[in-house]
Write an enzyme that holds these catalytic residues in place. Structure first.
Site, short mmCIF file in Angstrom:
data_model
loop_
_atom_site.label_atom_id
_atom_site.label_comp_id
_atom_site.label_asym_id
_atom_site.label_seq_id
_atom_site.Cartn_x
_atom_site.Cartn_y
_atom_site.Cartn_z
N LYS A 199 -70.94 22.82 17.73
CA LYS A 199 -72.36 22.98 17.34
C LYS A 199 -73.20 22.90 18.62
O LYS A 199 -74.12 23.68 18.85
CB LYS A 199 -72.81 21.85 16.39
CG LYS A 199 -71.89 21.59 15.18
CD LYS A 199 -72.41 20.43 14.32
CE LYS A 199 -71.37 19.64 13.54
NZ LYS A 199 -70.58 20.26 12.55
N HIS A 253 -58.11 21.22 11.40
CA HIS A 253 -59.25 21.02 12.30
C HIS A 253 -58.73 20.47 13.63
O HIS A 253 -58.31 19.31 13.71
CB HIS A 253 -60.17 20.00 11.62
CG HIS A 253 -61.49 19.80 12.29
ND1 HIS A 253 -62.47 20.75 12.30
CD2 HIS A 253 -61.98 18.73 12.96
CE1 HIS A 253 -63.52 20.28 12.94
NE2 HIS A 253 -63.26 19.06 13.36
N TRP A 282 -63.59 21.68 5.21
CA TRP A 282 -64.84 20.92 5.41
C TRP A 282 -65.82 21.72 6.28
O TRP A 282 -67.03 21.64 6.13
CB TRP A 282 -64.50 19.57 6.04
CG TRP A 282 -65.60 18.57 6.17
CD1 TRP A 282 -66.05 18.01 7.33
CD2 TRP A 282 -66.39 17.98 5.12
NE1 TRP A 282 -67.05 17.10 7.06
CE2 TRP A 282 -67.28 17.07 5.71
CE3 TRP A 282 -66.41 18.14 3.72
CZ2 TRP A 282 -68.21 16.32 4.97
CZ3 TRP A 282 -67.33 17.39 2.98
CH2 TRP A 282 -68.21 16.50 3.62
N SER A 286 -65.85 21.34 17.08
CA SER A 286 -66.44 20.52 16.03
C SER A 286 -67.91 20.17 16.36
O SER A 286 -68.68 21.07 16.63
CB SER A 286 -65.57 19.27 15.86
OG SER A 286 -65.69 18.79 14.56
C1 GTR Z 1 -67.02 15.42 10.95
C2 GTR Z 1 -68.33 16.11 10.68
C3 GTR Z 1 -68.25 17.51 11.11
C4 GTR Z 1 -67.65 17.67 12.49
C5 GTR Z 1 -66.60 16.62 12.82
C6 GTR Z 1 -66.34 16.39 14.30
O1 GTR Z 1 -66.92 14.17 10.44
O2 GTR Z 1 -68.58 15.99 9.33
O3 GTR Z 1 -69.51 18.12 11.03
O4 GTR Z 1 -68.64 17.72 13.43
O5 GTR Z 1 -66.91 15.38 12.33
O6 GTR Z 1 -67.19 16.60 15.16
O7 GTR Z 1 -65.26 15.91 14.59
#
Ligand code: GTR
Length: 415
Positions: free
Chosen positions: A257, A394, A344, A253
């Site tokens: 990045k 996720h 998402w 997540s």
């Molecule tokens: C979310 C965000 C994502 C992702 C995620 C995370 O809320 O929108 O880009 O990075 O968090 O890191 O858990």
């Protein structure tokens, strides 16, 4: 000026979330293999000399933010060494890296598990979200660098003890150790607490007098976390039990990045894994599917550099897209993983970015993603570029780790 005012007004109006493929707008991706001045890039040599540096500089100045200066590890402190951890299966080591500038300092705590029967082990280097003690229920894992007996009443009252092992399902440590791999993990908040506040964390050590926030082109939190991974690598190069030629960056997540940007910056990382990294990670921004730049820059204004906010609802003005971030890692192996319910993060956009990036791997004679379209769920592909779409949400699962280990095995053998 008029343009700026127009942009500010426009940028505040975030458009609805795209949830259907049919609603993805038409877009043109910036070309990977043509320089800003129009030269066609046909060889790995030309990529490295002409195109890679301009793409990297653009990501640094307009997206993640540049690190303003250098800072080396001030002191390494070994807090714990246990040759018979995890029921006798692993070596455990806990190390604190101190950073200091003027009167300010921060410390990063590394929790390391290594297979016992090897002189040097390849390792996964990965940040965790909830503290080192959340990755496994091993009671000897220090909490913020402290033993339980050293915690204050206040710390004991917080949910710190309760969170011991709370994230263990995301960390297949037994599988890693069984396959001959170690794990090095760090709480990402050690480097920069994940909040929109630049008064603390590593940023504050770099300020000139009177400065309270990074300049427009300087590092946001993602870039700071990426910097921390390189500093952990500085230490790992001195750790005799670790094979520093086989350090695998992993991130989930926001930390996926981070892993991609850290891998683009530092060629010492031999392999990079992005797990469900989505917007600002592996997913193409121009598709605007799921999370958009305006969403991420509004909810997490501290993650990217300030310059990046200019591209809210304005993706086509970017001279890059995220396939170029993945390409910066070439020719080193890179793995992009998506999850079928993680809309998402735009699984298809993650796949397409890895597919487009493959043209740079081809310049090196490496195997990129060769399939025409996104593979079905649970059908992994392991070339030099790897990809899978895991069924589910996720998350990071046992299935994901099994793929990463297979991918690493394959690539370490063939290189
Ligand atoms: C979310 C965000 C994502 C992702 C995620 C995370 O809320 O929108 O880009 O990075 O968090 O890191 O858990």
């Amino acid at each position: 000026m008029a343009l700026m005012i127009y942009h500010q007004l426009f940028a505040q109006r975030s458009t609805p979330t795209i949830k259907n493929e049919a609603d993805v707008p038409a877009y043109d991706l910036p070309l990977l293999l043509r320089t800003e001045s129009g030269i066609e890039v046909k060889t790995a040599e030309a990529w490295e000399r002409l195109r890679r540096p301009e793409i990297h500089a653009y990501f640094a100045n307009q997206v993640y933010g540049v690190v303003p200066s250098e800072l080396n590890i001030h002191k390494v402190e070994v807090l714990d060494f246990e040759p018979n951890a995890l029921g006798g299966k692993a070596i455990r080591k806990q190390v604190q890296l101190h950073f200091k500038k003027g009167k300010k300092s921060i410390a990063m705590r590394l929790l390391i598990y290594l297979p016992k029967d090897k002189k040097k082990s390849p390792v996964f280097l990965a940040y965790n979200f909830k503290g080192n003690h959340s990755v496994n229920s091993d009671p000897a894992i220090l909490i913020g660098g402290k033993k339980e007996s050293e915690l204050s009443q206040e710390e004991l009252k917080s949910d710190k003890l309760g969170s011991r092992g709370s994230r263990s399902s995301r960390w297949a440590i037994d599988t890693m150790i069984g396959a001959g791999y170690g794990l090095v993990t760090i709480d990402y908040n050690d480097v920069d607490p994940d909040k929109n506040d630049f008064s603390d964390g590593i940023h504050s050590l770099f300020y000139k007098s009177g400065q309270t926030a990074p300049e427009k082109n300087e590092w946001g939190s993602l870039s700071a976390w990426a910097w921390g991974m390189s500093k952990a690598m500085d230490y790992l190069e001195t750790e005799p039990l670790v094979d520093s030629k086989k350090v695998i960056l992993f991130g989930h997540s926001r930390l996926g990045k981070t892993a991609l940007w850290a891998g683009a910056n530092d060629k010492r990382f031999s392999l990079v894994i992005s797990n469900n990294s989505g917007c600002g990670g592996a997913a193409l921004s121009r598709r605007r599917f799921g999370e958009k730049l305006s969403d991420i820059n509004t909810k997490f204004p501290h993650w990217f550099c300030e310059n990046f906010h200019f591209f809210n609802e304005n993706e086509s003005a970017l001279a890059v897209d995220q396939h170029m971030l993945i390409a910066l890692i070439a020719p080193r192996p890179v793995y992009v993983a998506s999850a079928s319910q993680d809309l998402w993060a735009d699984p298809k956009g993650e796949f397409l970015a890895a597919q487009w990036a493959s043209s740079v791997y081809l310049l090196y004679g490496k195997k990129g993603l060769t399939m025409q379209s996104q593979p079905p769920v649970n059908t992994p592909y392991h070339g030099t570029v790897g990809y899978h779409l895991r069924e589910g949400k996720h998350d990071v699962t046992q299935y994901d780790w099994e793929q990463y280990i297979k991918f690493a095995e394959k690539n370490f053998k063939s290189n």
